[in-house]
Design a protein around this motif. Structure first.
Motif, PDB file in Angstrom:
ATOM      1  N   LYS A   1      -8.451   1.898  -7.993  1.00 25.72           N
ATOM      2  CA  LYS A   1      -9.031   3.172  -7.559  1.00 25.72           C
ATOM      3  C   LYS A   1      -8.066   4.326  -7.807  1.00 25.72           C
ATOM      4  O   LYS A   1      -8.481   5.450  -8.116  1.00 25.72           O
ATOM      5  CB  LYS A   1      -9.394   3.090  -6.079  1.00 25.72           C
ATOM      6  CG  LYS A   1     -10.179   4.278  -5.558  1.00 25.72           C
ATOM      7  CD  LYS A   1     -10.616   4.050  -4.119  1.00 25.72           C
ATOM      8  CE  LYS A   1     -11.440   5.227  -3.606  1.00 25.72           C
ATOM      9  NZ  LYS A   1     -11.864   5.006  -2.188  1.00 25.72           N
ATOM     10  N   MET A   2      -6.767   4.052  -7.690  1.00 23.60           N
ATOM     11  CA  MET A   2      -5.734   5.080  -7.867  1.00 23.60           C
ATOM     12  C   MET A   2      -5.302   5.228  -9.322  1.00 23.60           C
ATOM     13  O   MET A   2      -4.469   6.073  -9.630  1.00 23.60           O
ATOM     14  CB  MET A   2      -4.521   4.750  -6.989  1.00 23.60           C
ATOM     15  CG  MET A   2      -4.808   4.737  -5.502  1.00 23.60           C
ATOM     16  SD  MET A   2      -3.406   4.126  -4.511  1.00 23.60           S
ATOM     17  CE  MET A   2      -2.275   5.523  -4.620  1.00 23.60           C
ATOM     18  N   GLY A   3      -5.821   4.387 -10.202  1.00 24.58           N
ATOM     19  CA  GLY A   3      -5.416   4.441 -11.605  1.00 24.58           C
ATOM     20  C   GLY A   3      -4.031   3.893 -11.856  1.00 24.58           C
ATOM     21  O   GLY A   3      -3.328   4.336 -12.775  1.00 24.58           O
ATOM     22  N   ILE A   4      -3.633   2.907 -11.052  1.00 17.64           N
ATOM     23  CA  ILE A   4      -2.298   2.307 -11.159  1.00 17.64           C
ATOM     24  C   ILE A   4      -2.419   0.882 -11.679  1.00 17.64           C
ATOM     25  O   ILE A   4      -3.238   0.100 -11.190  1.00 17.64           O
ATOM     26  CB  ILE A   4      -1.594   2.312  -9.787  1.00 17.64           C
ATOM     27  CG1 ILE A   4      -1.292   3.750  -9.357  1.00 17.64           C
ATOM     28  CG2 ILE A   4      -0.301   1.486  -9.828  1.00 17.64           C
ATOM     29  CD1 ILE A   4      -0.765   3.871  -7.940  1.00 17.64           C
ATOM     30  N   ASP A   5      -1.599   0.537 -12.669  1.00 14.34           N
ATOM     31  CA  ASP A   5      -1.539  -0.828 -13.184  1.00 14.34           C
ATOM     32  C   ASP A   5      -0.489  -1.612 -12.411  1.00 14.34           C
ATOM     33  O   ASP A   5       0.592  -1.096 -12.103  1.00 14.34           O
ATOM     34  CB  ASP A   5      -1.183  -0.826 -14.673  1.00 14.34           C
ATOM     35  CG  ASP A   5      -2.302  -0.255 -15.530  1.00 14.34           C
ATOM     36  OD1 ASP A   5      -3.487  -0.427 -15.155  1.00 14.34           O
ATOM     37  OD2 ASP A   5      -2.002   0.372 -16.561  1.00 14.34           O
ATOM     38  N   LEU A   6      -0.802  -2.874 -12.115  1.00 16.33           N
ATOM     39  CA  LEU A   6       0.095  -3.728 -11.352  1.00 16.33           C
ATOM     40  C   LEU A   6       0.710  -4.798 -12.245  1.00 16.33           C
ATOM     41  O   LEU A   6       0.083  -5.254 -13.209  1.00 16.33           O
ATOM     42  CB  LEU A   6      -0.658  -4.414 -10.212  1.00 16.33           C
ATOM     43  CG  LEU A   6      -1.319  -3.495  -9.177  1.00 16.33           C
ATOM     44  CD1 LEU A   6      -2.075  -4.335  -8.158  1.00 16.33           C
ATOM     45  CD2 LEU A   6      -0.283  -2.609  -8.489  1.00 16.33           C
TER      46      LEU A   6
ATOM     47  N   PHE B   1       0.843  -1.204   0.000  1.00 16.05           N
ATOM     48  CA  PHE B   1       0.000   0.000   0.000  1.00 16.05           C
ATOM     49  C   PHE B   1       0.876   1.251   0.000  1.00 16.05           C
ATOM     50  O   PHE B   1       0.568   2.238  -0.682  1.00 16.05           O
ATOM     51  CB  PHE B   1      -0.938  -0.005   1.208  1.00 16.05           C
ATOM     52  CG  PHE B   1      -1.935  -1.124   1.201  1.00 16.05           C
ATOM     53  CD1 PHE B   1      -2.994  -1.136   0.291  1.00 16.05           C
ATOM     54  CD2 PHE B   1      -1.807  -2.189   2.082  1.00 16.05           C
ATOM     55  CE1 PHE B   1      -3.910  -2.177   0.273  1.00 16.05           C
ATOM     56  CE2 PHE B   1      -2.719  -3.229   2.064  1.00 16.05           C
ATOM     57  CZ  PHE B   1      -3.771  -3.229   1.157  1.00 16.05           C
ATOM     58  N   ASP B   2       1.975   1.214   0.759  1.00 18.58           N
ATOM     59  CA  ASP B   2       2.921   2.340   0.751  1.00 18.58           C
ATOM     60  C   ASP B   2       3.511   2.528  -0.643  1.00 18.58           C
ATOM     61  O   ASP B   2       3.729   3.669  -1.088  1.00 18.58           O
ATOM     62  CB  ASP B   2       4.070   2.096   1.735  1.00 18.58           C
ATOM     63  CG  ASP B   2       3.614   2.046   3.180  1.00 18.58           C
ATOM     64  OD1 ASP B   2       2.592   2.681   3.507  1.00 18.58           O
ATOM     65  OD2 ASP B   2       4.277   1.356   3.979  1.00 18.58           O
ATOM     66  N   LEU B   3       3.772   1.416  -1.327  1.00 20.35           N
ATOM     67  CA  LEU B   3       4.352   1.493  -2.669  1.00 20.35           C
ATOM     68  C   LEU B   3       3.384   2.159  -3.640  1.00 20.35           C
ATOM     69  O   LEU B   3       3.790   2.956  -4.500  1.00 20.35           O
ATOM     70  CB  LEU B   3       4.718   0.087  -3.159  1.00 20.35           C
ATOM     71  CG  LEU B   3       5.474  -0.007  -4.485  1.00 20.35           C
ATOM     72  CD1 LEU B   3       6.814   0.718  -4.418  1.00 20.35           C
ATOM     73  CD2 LEU B   3       5.690  -1.476  -4.866  1.00 20.35           C
ATOM     74  N   LEU B   4       2.102   1.865  -3.501  1.00 23.72           N
ATOM     75  CA  LEU B   4       1.100   2.519  -4.342  1.00 23.72           C
ATOM     76  C   LEU B   4       1.080   4.027  -4.068  1.00 23.72           C
ATOM     77  O   LEU B   4       1.007   4.838  -4.999  1.00 23.72           O
ATOM     78  CB  LEU B   4      -0.285   1.927  -4.083  1.00 23.72           C
ATOM     79  CG  LEU B   4      -0.481   0.451  -4.463  1.00 23.72           C
ATOM     80  CD1 LEU B   4      -1.893   0.010  -4.092  1.00 23.72           C
ATOM     81  CD2 LEU B   4      -0.235   0.227  -5.940  1.00 23.72           C
ATOM     82  N   ASP B   5       1.149   4.381  -2.793  1.00 23.49           N
ATOM     83  CA  ASP B   5       1.172   5.814  -2.441  1.00 23.49           C
ATOM     84  C   ASP B   5       2.416   6.489  -3.003  1.00 23.49           C
ATOM     85  O   ASP B   5       2.361   7.637  -3.472  1.00 23.49           O
ATOM     86  CB  ASP B   5       1.133   5.986  -0.920  1.00 23.49           C
ATOM     87  CG  ASP B   5      -0.205   5.594  -0.316  1.00 23.49           C
ATOM     88  OD1 ASP B   5      -1.215   5.588  -1.052  1.00 23.49           O
ATOM     89  OD2 ASP B   5      -0.244   5.296   0.900  1.00 23.49           O
TER      90      ASP B   5
ATOM     91  N   GLY C   1       4.232  10.330  -9.480  1.00 23.17           N
ATOM     92  CA  GLY C   1       3.564  10.589 -10.750  1.00 23.17           C
ATOM     93  C   GLY C   1       3.743   9.491 -11.767  1.00 23.17           C
ATOM     94  O   GLY C   1       3.815   9.749 -12.968  1.00 23.17           O
ATOM     95  N   VAL C   2       3.795   8.222 -11.294  1.00 22.60           N
ATOM     96  CA  VAL C   2       3.854   7.083 -12.215  1.00 22.60           C
ATOM     97  C   VAL C   2       2.625   6.203 -11.970  1.00 22.60           C
ATOM     98  O   VAL C   2       2.078   6.180 -10.872  1.00 22.60           O
ATOM     99  CB  VAL C   2       5.144   6.263 -12.051  1.00 22.60           C
ATOM    100  CG1 VAL C   2       6.357   7.120 -12.345  1.00 22.60           C
ATOM    101  CG2 VAL C   2       5.243   5.646 -10.666  1.00 22.60           C
ATOM    102  N   SER C   3       2.223   5.488 -13.002  1.00 22.77           N
ATOM    103  CA  SER C   3       0.981   4.708 -12.900  1.00 22.77           C
ATOM    104  C   SER C   3       1.207   3.225 -13.141  1.00 22.77           C
ATOM    105  O   SER C   3       0.300   2.503 -13.546  1.00 22.77           O
ATOM    106  CB  SER C   3      -0.051   5.234 -13.904  1.00 22.77           C
ATOM    107  OG  SER C   3       0.454   5.149 -15.227  1.00 22.77           O
ATOM    108  N   LEU C   4       2.438   2.766 -12.879  1.00 21.88           N
ATOM    109  CA  LEU C   4       2.792   1.365 -13.082  1.00 21.88           C
ATOM    110  C   LEU C   4       3.630   0.898 -11.899  1.00 21.88           C
ATOM    111  O   LEU C   4       4.632   1.533 -11.553  1.00 21.88           O
ATOM    112  CB  LEU C   4       3.583   1.217 -14.383  1.00 21.88           C
ATOM    113  CG  LEU C   4       3.964  -0.183 -14.833  1.00 21.88           C
ATOM    114  CD1 LEU C   4       2.721  -1.013 -15.125  1.00 21.88           C
ATOM    115  CD2 LEU C   4       4.847  -0.111 -16.079  1.00 21.88           C
TER     116      LEU C   4
ATOM    117  N   ALA D   1       4.051   5.602  -5.693  1.00 21.33           N
ATOM    118  CA  ALA D   1       3.863   5.745  -7.141  1.00 21.33           C
ATOM    119  C   ALA D   1       3.054   6.996  -7.443  1.00 21.33           C
ATOM    120  O   ALA D   1       3.380   7.759  -8.368  1.00 21.33           O
ATOM    121  CB  ALA D   1       3.163   4.516  -7.707  1.00 21.33           C
ATOM    122  N   LYS D   2       1.998   7.208  -6.683  1.00 27.88           N
ATOM    123  CA  LYS D   2       1.167   8.401  -6.873  1.00 27.88           C
ATOM    124  C   LYS D   2       1.978   9.665  -6.623  1.00 27.88           C
ATOM    125  O   LYS D   2       1.899  10.636  -7.378  1.00 27.88           O
ATOM    126  CB  LYS D   2      -0.045   8.346  -5.930  1.00 27.88           C
ATOM    127  CG  LYS D   2      -1.236   9.148  -6.398  1.00 27.88           C
ATOM    128  CD  LYS D   2      -1.844   8.525  -7.641  1.00 27.88           C
ATOM    129  CE  LYS D   2      -3.116   9.252  -8.067  1.00 27.88           C
ATOM    130  NZ  LYS D   2      -3.670   8.700  -9.320  1.00 27.88           N
TER     131      LYS D   2
END
Length: 282
Positions: A72-77, A33-37, A43-46, A39-40
């Motif tokens: 929800k964050m618009g991030i691809d995994l 979850f921290d990694l997703l934050d 300014g990256v979405s991957l 990324a946001k």
């Protein structure tokens, strides 16, 4: 469909923050979850989730939570494992479906290579139809235990549209093969790149050299040559995932700060470069 290059980060961008075996662990290790934050924030979405956070050992409810948060964050995994054991590859195909990942990255292990290329090919062939059915691509990463030409042979012998190569800019130095050579060998099959910057310095006693990480643009990786080669060969839509060989610096806290500072510098460096080449996909 993405037409230009995307920049991503992963668990190996922040190896120290997640914890390195044999070294002091952070008081509060980084989470997915921290990694997703992060990324946001960058300014990256991957986001690529590597084997330093073994997804196969996580509760499926947690995997679903991470997947839902990313959407929800618009991030691809993207998901990562290692080895070509068919059971592992099938398990990670299921994980990829949970995480909405279009790729599963793996690499061959020493003991697998010792059994011969055909053994590896047969392992992959036994699962590749399942990957085709689900629309997931299996990417093999170059590693220090296998020659580039042999990795290419594996891909060609499997003979599927759902297998390719993830080019790592540093790993093949472990087998004595430089980046320009392995890039040319892999070119038809490159889907992604681990952008890993490093430099080479003679050791103080003069008896050998050491390879260690530095920020992108400050080492031996000719990023302009790499980008131009990819673009000129119709590979302008590959993903560029930043990995960092951040050195341990005095204390763990100092190392963690450096790791996060490099991540900011490296993302901004790549964004600027891709904009110069007019191939940047946010």
């Amino acid at each position: 469909m993405m037409f230009d290059m995307r920049i991503g980060i992963g668990t190996w961008t922040f190896g120290w923050s997640f914890g390195i075996p044999g070294y002091p662990k952070p008081e509060t290790p980084m989470t997915l979850f921290d990694l997703l934050d992060k990324a946001k924030e960058l300014g990256v979405s991957l986001v690529q989730m590597g084997e330093n956070v073994p997804l196969e050992k996580l509760d499926e409810n947690l995997l679903n939570e991470v997947s839902a948060r990313a959407r929800k964050m618009g991030i691809d995994l993207e998901v990562i494992t290692f080895g070509t054991n068919p059971q592992i590859l099938k398990r990670f195909l299921e994980i990829a479906k949970i995480m909405n990942s279009k790729i599963v990255r793996t690499y061959t292990l020493n003991e697998e290579v010792e059994k011969g290329l055909q053994w590896v090919i047969d392992n992959i062939k036994s699962v590749i139809k399942d990957y085709e059915k689900e629309g997931v691509t299996l990417l093999l990463e170059n590693h220090e235990e296998i020659a580039a030409i042999d990795l290419r042979k594996i891909v060609e012998k499997v003979g599927s549209r759902n297998i390719g190569i993830l080019l790592d800019t540093g790993n093949s130095y472990g087998i004595g093969e430089p980046l320009n050579y392995v890039t040319e060998v892999f070119l038809p099959y490159i889907h992604e790149v681990h952008v890993k910057e490093f430099t080479i310095k003679r050791m103080e006693h003069k008896l050998g050299f050491e390879i260690f990480g530095v920020p992108i643009g400050e080492g031996r990786v000719n990023i302009d040559w790499l980008l131009k080669t990819l673009i000129d060969n119709g590979k302008k839509n590959v993903h560029l995932i930043i990995e960092q060989w951040t050195p341990f610096t005095r204390t763990l806290n100092a190392t963690l700060r450096l790791e996060h500072e490099w991540a900011v510098r490296n993302v901004e460096f790549l964004k600027k470069k891709l904009k110069e080449y007019n191939v940047y996909e946010p």
